[in-house]
Design an enzyme around this catalytic site. Sequence first.
Site, PDB file in Angstrom:
ATOM      1  N   ARG A 150      79.282  76.645-112.660  1.00 60.03           N
ATOM      2  CA  ARG A 150      79.945  75.731-113.583  1.00 60.03           C
ATOM      3  C   ARG A 150      79.060  75.476-114.814  1.00 60.03           C
ATOM      4  NH1 ARG A 150      83.622  72.403-111.802  1.00 60.03           N
ATOM      5  NH2 ARG A 150      82.854  72.930-109.711  1.00 60.03           N
ATOM      6  N   THR A 151      77.828  75.093-114.585  1.00 63.40           N
ATOM      7  CA  THR A 151      76.914  74.769-115.691  1.00 63.40           C
ATOM      8  C   THR A 151      76.590  76.014-116.509  1.00 63.40           C
ATOM      9  OG1 THR A 151      75.940  73.008-114.357  1.00 63.40           O
ATOM     10  CG2 THR A 151      74.673  73.762-116.247  1.00 63.40           C
ATOM     11  N   LYS A 180      55.783  88.879-104.806  1.00 67.61           N
ATOM     12  CA  LYS A 180      55.202  88.878-106.152  1.00 67.61           C
ATOM     13  C   LYS A 180      54.481  87.576-106.444  1.00 67.61           C
ATOM     14  CE  LYS A 180      58.618  92.182-107.900  1.00 67.61           C
ATOM     15  NZ  LYS A 180      59.888  92.326-108.607  1.00 67.61           N
ATOM     16  N   ARG A 201      67.751  76.303-115.033  1.00 67.03           N
ATOM     17  CA  ARG A 201      68.119  75.513-113.865  1.00 67.03           C
ATOM     18  C   ARG A 201      67.068  75.795-112.803  1.00 67.03           C
ATOM     19  NH1 ARG A 201      72.733  72.374-112.700  1.00 67.03           N
ATOM     20  NH2 ARG A 201      73.119  72.254-110.483  1.00 67.03           N
ATOM     21  N   HIS A 229      69.420  66.134-115.553  1.00 64.22           N
ATOM     22  CA  HIS A 229      70.443  67.085-115.960  1.00 64.22           C
ATOM     23  C   HIS A 229      71.039  66.525-117.255  1.00 64.22           C
ATOM     24  CE1 HIS A 229      73.402  70.060-116.092  1.00 64.22           C
ATOM     25  NE2 HIS A 229      74.126  69.787-115.024  1.00 64.22           N
TER      26      HIS A 229
END
Lengths: 404, 404, 404
Positions: A150-151, A180, A201, A229
């Site tokens: 969505r974001t 890694k 994010r 957010h």
Amino acid sequence: MASSYTFSTWTSNGSICASKASKNNAEFICNYPNGNFRPTIHSMTTSASADISLSWISSNEKEINWKGGKSSLKNGVKCSALDFETKPSFFKGNKFHFEDVIEAQQFDRDTLSAIFDVALEMEKIEKNSAGSQILKGYLMATLFYEPSTRTRLSFESAMKRLGGEVLTTENAREFSSAAKGETLEDTIRTVEGYSDIIVMRHFESGAAKRAAVTASIPVINAGDGPGQHPSQALLDIYTIQREIGKLDGINVGLVGDLANGRTVRSLAYLLAKYEDVKIYFVSPEVVKMKDDIKDYLTSRGIEWEESADLKEVASKCDVVYQTRIQRERFGERTDLYEEARGKYIVDLDVLNVMQKHAVVMHPLPRLDEITVDVDVDPRAAYFRQAKNGLYIRMALLKLLLLGW
Amino acid sequence: MASSYTFSTWTSNGSICASKASKNNAEFICNYPNGNFRPTIHSMTTSASADISLSWISSNEKEINWKGGKSSLKNGVKCSALDFETKPSFFKGNKFHFEDVIEAQQFDRDTLSAIFDVALEMEKIEKNSAGSQILKGYLMATLFYEPSTRTRLSFESAMKRLGGEVLTTENAREFSSAAKGETLEDTIRTVEGYSDIIVMRHFESGAAKRAAVTASIPVINAGDGPGQHPSQALLDIYTIQREIGKLDGINVGLVGDLANGRTVRSLAYLLAKYEDVKIYFVSPEVVKMKDDIKDYLTSRGIEWEESADLKEVASKCDVVYQTRIQRERFGERTDLYEEARGKYIVDLDVLNVMQKHAVVMHPLPRLDEITVDVDVDPRAAYFRQAKNGLYIRMALLKLLLLGW
Amino acid sequence: MASSYTFSTWTSNGSICASKASKNNAEFICNYPNGNFRPTIHSMTTSASADISLSWISSNEKEINWKGGKSSLKNGVKCSALDFETKPSFFKGNKFHFEDVIEAQQFDRDTLSAIFDVALEMEKIEKNSAGSQILKGYLMATLFYEPSTRTRLSFESAMKRLGGEVLTTENAREFSSAAKGETLEDTIRTVEGYSDIIVMRHFESGAAKRAAVTASIPVINAGDGPGQHPSQALLDIYTIQREIGKLDGINVGLVGDLANGRTVRSLAYLLAKYEDVKIYFVSPEVVKMKDDIKDYLTSRGIEWEESADLKEVASKCDVVYQTRIQRERFGERTDLYEEARGKYIVDLDVLNVMQKHAVVMHPLPRLDEITVDVDVDPRAAYFRQAKNGLYIRMALLKLLLLGW
């Protein structure tokens, strides 16, 4: 973006900064309330900025330090301590006075309202108009350490609606996979080489700030774990402005999971910037709003009240902000979850007591805390709210890349 | 796209529709063969359309209902009962008379041939020509609930070949993840805010129609579970037209898994729209073509015949359409699978009995049901067939977004 | 791109090729040092190239064969044996004399230096300048069979920085998922229909060459298992050229995992093309450089030496190329891993003995084999090295799609 090597000396707010620089070497001194620092940048490469911040650190100098470091790569060496004190200017063509969007609290009232003006312009942009191409040639990297379709889609749509291009990754964890083990800082230094702005994010609170410290290009926090957010918080407050027409003197009911809901906490925080606001908390006992927010509101002279009667609150509010009760918070206690979940539902009965001008909001996704028969009512604002996220994100991208 | 609030009264095909509307309220009555309906739209928001369709439903009214609902959001309230009866017009600049592409059966002969003309134009578009930019400024969301890289890349290539932009998600399930549980309808209402057209792949039959009911922007079904995959069916029939030069009076051999193959079933269905077609079914006993299709063909006067002799059939056919035997259909019975799988292989022996003008088709991917030595023969049409998918999808995107 | 059917007879370097062709049939004979071949192409479809290469094969004819096959689809039938002998021309507008980038060794000194000139041009391209649009209308497919976000983003950024568009897939394995089992060749034939160039990452050594054999569009190998990763090798050598200003007469220290490191092996290979180079190998006993490379260097008259004293080597080198010790290579023996890993760290002590003009390089990601306090030193070149990857990839895309 380490191209500009202009340096200056200036006085401001009683602080003095002096600097001189050659192509690969810059020095500066900076006096500010908490004392002096004299880092030496041996090189003007991106990494430099991050690394002065590593070389000498203290909790409250950090902020100043990395801002200083970053500035040194752009338009001369500055102390962002001064940045924060200088009044913003919202005139077209002026530089946006933030290099990153990390948390909602970084914006004051004036800045918020100026951002909302830009968002409103964004709504008016027509397909293939000049406005739809202002970010042509710019590349945004969506660096997602956990999926949030969505974001991500909202940011990518925003960038493309402005003519920009996108590099997508929803498996950024792969950068630092067990085998890694690359640090976030190293990943950022790599990705900033490929793009002009990073939308990140992350699953860890504070990760966005770490990224911003490192990057010499703008970073937008698209959610860092339980942390911030900001674009969600901005679109919430923007939606209230759009739907109710004002932010001062409003009554807002925050409903549902107030203990864990990142959005309601940020919203309460932002509402405290406005005059004569009254907030009602309506939530099951187990997920009540925490004291830190209540204390903050009190300290800011914001009236608040807890209530168990959703209909009574709804009848008084301009905004009923419903949220989802998150099962994952209850672990084994599904009985508590089921009880909490069923307690406060926004349905037609609630809608019928609401005022004609009032609106129902929800950050989405929703389960059944708002019944679907509410959707057809013009006061159901939650899908318009989601759409506003697009305009807010267009505004933030425009401001960070082009300024006012 | 809920912007136009023009309403009208009109008579057409003996049905009468009357409606009046205010900004947030519209009513209409509609007489059509199966009876009357009088839904009331309380709001002109997108969601409205979905919700009338929820509020009153019956198998055969559904079609009309949601079409009606959707129309109400665009250019006035209409009954799609009338839509379907009104003759299409294929003149340049005219609106495409479908708002979505949900199933192959929605197209009649005239429409199919008009779509094929557009697909042919698409083949001729040169790099950086004006034609390659007709969808500039348009944004397509590929909303995939299950991965289908082949189909997704084909649609995304089609959009970009026309100058359009793409928002990609192959993990759309994440929208409705266990923890969240968002409905498809809510997801669609969110995504339609970010894009101009939605291409959806879903694991549930009927999901595409549900999405189309909800969305106020066009939806293309890119496969919904065992249900439909219209762009595949269209590219198959388009390929026959391109390779053989006609669709009337042809002999087609459908080979392989006819019981479970979505493509062969759709193809048989579409071929029934043409004159003097003869269809041969060649398949292992366990995966024979089902009676529903056979009965349908008979009812449409289409000659069909089952055969166990692939070479004999191949020698008579214009098109040999081979399909993959799907292991997953056999569960534990790998013995049956192995037997079925080896039974009808298109190899050089089969090729040698085929006529010079005939072609071999396959929806891909193929295992060994066509041997690789066949690939070099000009009659091996399956990779050209895959390429045709690009042109058909370009045509559909053009038609849904710009019209004829 | 199988459109051109021009055939010719010519003499060159004492070899003779003669061919004639009809629309669907071509024959040619070709004399070259290693003997004769007379493949027959039954069809001019893309697949033809692949299939002649299947029909007759021998280790050293392979190269010639598939090149020949591919050429036959483009500008007449040629022997790439001749291709390789003809001198390249680097004049603007000339065709790049390779159709694919499969392995670093395919480039000679002249070609490398010409590619570096193009990369340098790429660095200078400004946003929205004409240069930033040279690949407008071109579509690159990133076909990744295993995720490599770093490499993918670098290629996608390169394409978009030149105005091109991208089709992304990081789950290409899904094409050939167990249930389906499509061959790489079939996948390539499908994807080449959607795009103009393919950048492929695969888990199998040799996969890139198989893809190039099949494709009628350019293929870039973005890493095929333990095999090659040419764009990495090119960016390494380009970085040395950029940082040190020359490639002849330099001392290079290769440090860390020399047994398994694909990058150090390729780098050693490429360095052998230059004059008066001295290479130092510094590595734990368990991961020493293998004899094949040592023998190759000796055969090319390249001086090399093994050392256990990193500081002593660092003081003599122009380039210290550090690499990560890969845990996965040690299986259960974590004790050996820990021992190997801690042995040779580039820290400030090492840095202090290095010459002022020397640089530290690393392919990234790094763990702690270079301490972070090294990052601020201007001689820390590894993030500039990563950035150079962007310019090298821009150059390769430009050359393959547009030529010199």
